[in-house]
Scaffold this active site. Structure first.
Site, mmCIF file in Angstrom:
data_model
loop_
_atom_site.group_PDB
_atom_site.id
_atom_site.type_symbol
_atom_site.label_atom_id
_atom_site.label_comp_id
_atom_site.label_asym_id
_atom_site.label_seq_id
_atom_site.Cartn_x
_atom_site.Cartn_y
_atom_site.Cartn_z
ATOM 1 N N HIS A 57 0.844 -1.197 0.000
ATOM 2 C CA HIS A 57 0.000 0.000 0.000
ATOM 3 C C HIS A 57 0.876 1.242 0.000
ATOM 4 O O HIS A 57 1.875 1.315 0.712
ATOM 5 C CB HIS A 57 -0.900 0.041 1.239
ATOM 6 C CG HIS A 57 -1.741 1.278 1.288
ATOM 7 N ND1 HIS A 57 -2.926 1.397 0.592
ATOM 8 C CD2 HIS A 57 -1.558 2.477 1.915
ATOM 9 C CE1 HIS A 57 -3.441 2.599 0.802
ATOM 10 N NE2 HIS A 57 -2.622 3.259 1.585
ATOM 11 N N SER A 62 -7.970 3.924 8.886
ATOM 12 C CA SER A 62 -8.610 3.786 7.583
ATOM 13 C C SER A 62 -7.823 2.835 6.692
ATOM 14 O O SER A 62 -8.377 1.888 6.126
ATOM 15 C CB SER A 62 -8.738 5.165 6.925
ATOM 16 O OG SER A 62 -9.197 5.049 5.595
ATOM 17 N N ASP A 73 -15.755 2.813 6.679
ATOM 18 C CA ASP A 73 -14.599 3.620 6.281
ATOM 19 C C ASP A 73 -14.889 4.421 5.031
ATOM 20 O O ASP A 73 -14.468 5.577 4.915
ATOM 21 C CB ASP A 73 -13.375 2.730 6.052
ATOM 22 C CG ASP A 73 -12.187 3.537 5.559
ATOM 23 O OD1 ASP A 73 -11.684 4.367 6.344
ATOM 24 O OD2 ASP A 73 -11.782 3.374 4.396
ATOM 25 N N ARG A 92 -14.668 12.939 6.067
ATOM 26 C CA ARG A 92 -13.439 13.630 6.478
ATOM 27 C C ARG A 92 -12.936 14.545 5.378
ATOM 28 O O ARG A 92 -12.403 15.624 5.642
ATOM 29 C CB ARG A 92 -12.363 12.605 6.850
ATOM 30 C CG ARG A 92 -12.618 11.897 8.180
ATOM 31 C CD ARG A 92 -11.763 10.638 8.318
ATOM 32 N NE ARG A 92 -10.361 10.918 8.060
ATOM 33 C CZ ARG A 92 -9.505 10.041 7.547
ATOM 34 N NH1 ARG A 92 -9.918 8.834 7.187
ATOM 35 N NH2 ARG A 92 -8.248 10.377 7.363
ATOM 36 N N LYS A 126 -8.771 -1.581 5.840
ATOM 37 C CA LYS A 126 -8.972 -2.153 4.497
ATOM 38 C C LYS A 126 -7.962 -3.259 4.215
ATOM 39 O O LYS A 126 -8.287 -4.279 3.603
ATOM 40 C CB LYS A 126 -8.879 -1.054 3.436
ATOM 41 C CG LYS A 126 -10.015 -0.034 3.504
ATOM 42 C CD LYS A 126 -10.039 0.863 2.300
ATOM 43 C CE LYS A 126 -8.950 1.922 2.324
ATOM 44 N NZ LYS A 126 -9.232 3.026 3.251
#
Length: 432
Positions: A84, A185, A163, A170, A189
């Protein structure tokens, strides 16, 4: 039954929330029982007061419980790895790293997102490949990883639904930039998506979420702790985003650069990051490799053509045409000449990203259409010496007007100097 206003008030005043309370808050929000305005107030209280480590973990767990989870280990019988990135300009790393890892015999499964603003999204880049499907069911995802060794897909609607709602909220309430909210967050995931080992690429600098190395370290450490507490193996790379990564910024342009990198023809800074991420992914896999052996395997996959074969197999499996000639091209290509001789001291990542965005390569609202053909190719990077009139970059545009507007933005992105800047690596540090 919780009363959201009491939780908001307690957090506003610096108090601590219990795991059960955060779970009920997220479940209620996901079911539509708690309104946006109360969650907006909660996020603002968290923004100013922060969350403890225990609260951050509880929030992550609570968000996971609002939806389904994927058990890749049981389905595949192997340890599955994932990568990620916190997002940047020209960051197409997963598109090159995934096939390398798959070519080395390690299953790679990644759920990605779309871009917004100057930060590009992996799914948008993949959709520049004709026919490529980013929406796969869980069963299709598992079958593809079994058959092709890897998959990069969009998250299903049932994966961490709280989320999705909370992130959108947000984004419009100026509460994005909080370590705990960002970390919960991202990691919710990753964990719900089923990966057991994760390499995180936390960007630092002008084009990144985190502008300072200290802030990036704080975010990285928070995510490392969340992953470990959840029983995952996590490694974090801190990487430079003061200039665009590689040369290409724009969807099809970045796919071409990823393919070139798999052929051994990538730009040096991008290759450096691809090798680092690929090596770390093999180290956390079930192959049991140390760093020298893992790096040797990565280099071998690039040298013997197996990484390119894995890319073609993957793209075919997701319905796409892996032929580079099938990618869309912009009707106009214009060069930006250097105004004088000198060394490239800076290339503002945000300015380059914004130029690509305004050409149509990104979206300013979530409903905007992407033009996959347009973008910018940075022919010269930080530290390069240029002669007056030498092209700094190429502008791939839909119209002369668009190209001229991008040129004005890019002129401001490049800073020339009489002396070369200090050398700076792409990978600033590794946290494990």
């Amino acid at each position: 039954m919780i009363r959201p206003v009491e939780l908001i008030e307690r957090k506003r005043d610096g108090g601590e929330l219990r795991a059960q309370e955060l779970e009920e808050l997220m479940l209620g929000y996901a079911r539509g029982e708690i309104p946006d305005y109360q969650l907006a107030a909660f996020c603002m209280a968290v923004f100013f007061r922060g969350l403890t480590s225990a609260e951050t973990y509880a929030l992550m767990e609570a968000m996971i419980k609002t939806g389904e989870t994927v058990d890749l280990r049981s389905a595949l019988g192997r340890k599955v790895v994932d990568k990620h990135s916190t997002g940047g300009v020209g960051d197409k790393t997963s598109i090159a790293v995934g096939p390398i890892v798959a070519a080395c015999g390690v299953p790679f499964a990644k759920m990605s997102g779309r871009g917004l603003g100057h930060t590009g999204g992996t799914l948008d880049k993949l959709e520049s490949i004709p026919g490529f499907r980013v929406e796969l069911s869980t069963d299709e995802l598992i079958a593809q990883v079994q058959a092709a060794g890897m998959a990069i897909v969009g998250a299903t609607a049932d994966l961490v639904p709280a989320d999705k709602r909370l992130y959108a909220l947000r984004d419009v309430t100026a509460t994005v930039d909080n370590y705990s909210l960002i970390a919960a967050s991202i990691m919710s995931k990753k964990i719900a998506g089923g990966a057991e080992a994760i390499v995180l690429d936390v960007k630092v600098g002008d084009g990144a979420f985190m502008k300072s190395e200290a802030d990036a370290r704080m975010l990285a450490q928070t995510m490392l702790e969340l992953g470990r507490d959840a029983g995952r193996e996590v490694v974090c790379l801190l990487t430079d985003m003061d200039q665009p990564l590689g040369r290409a910024v724009g969807n099809a342009l970045e796919i071409r650069e990823a393919i070139a990198t798999l052929r051994g023809e990538g730009p040096p800074d991008f290759v450096e990051l691809v090798l680092a991420a690929g090596t770390r992914l093999l180290m956390v896999s079930d192959l049991g490799l140390d760093e020298p052996d893992a790096r040797t395997r990565v280099l071998q996959a690039l040298a013997d053509g197996s990484a390119v074969e894995a890319y073609e197999r993957w793209v075919h499996a997701q319905g796409g045409d892996p032929d580079e000639a099938a990618l869309p091209t912009a009707p106009l290509v214009r060069e930006l000449p250097a105004p004088r001789a000198g060394y490239i001291a800076e290339i503002g990542a945000v300015r380059v990203g914004q130029a690509a965005l305004h050409l149509g390569a990104g979206r300013q609202t979530k409903d905007d259409e992407i033009d996959h053909a347009v973008g910018v190719v940075c022919l010269c990077k930080r530290g390069d010496r240029v002669a007056e009139g030498e092209p700094l970059c190429e502008i791939h545009a839909r119209s002369e007007e668009g190209a001229a507007s991008a040129a004005r933005e890019l002129e401001a992105a490049y800073v020339l100097a009489d002396e070369p800047p200090a050398e700076s690596p792409v990978v600033l540090d590794v946290l494990a």
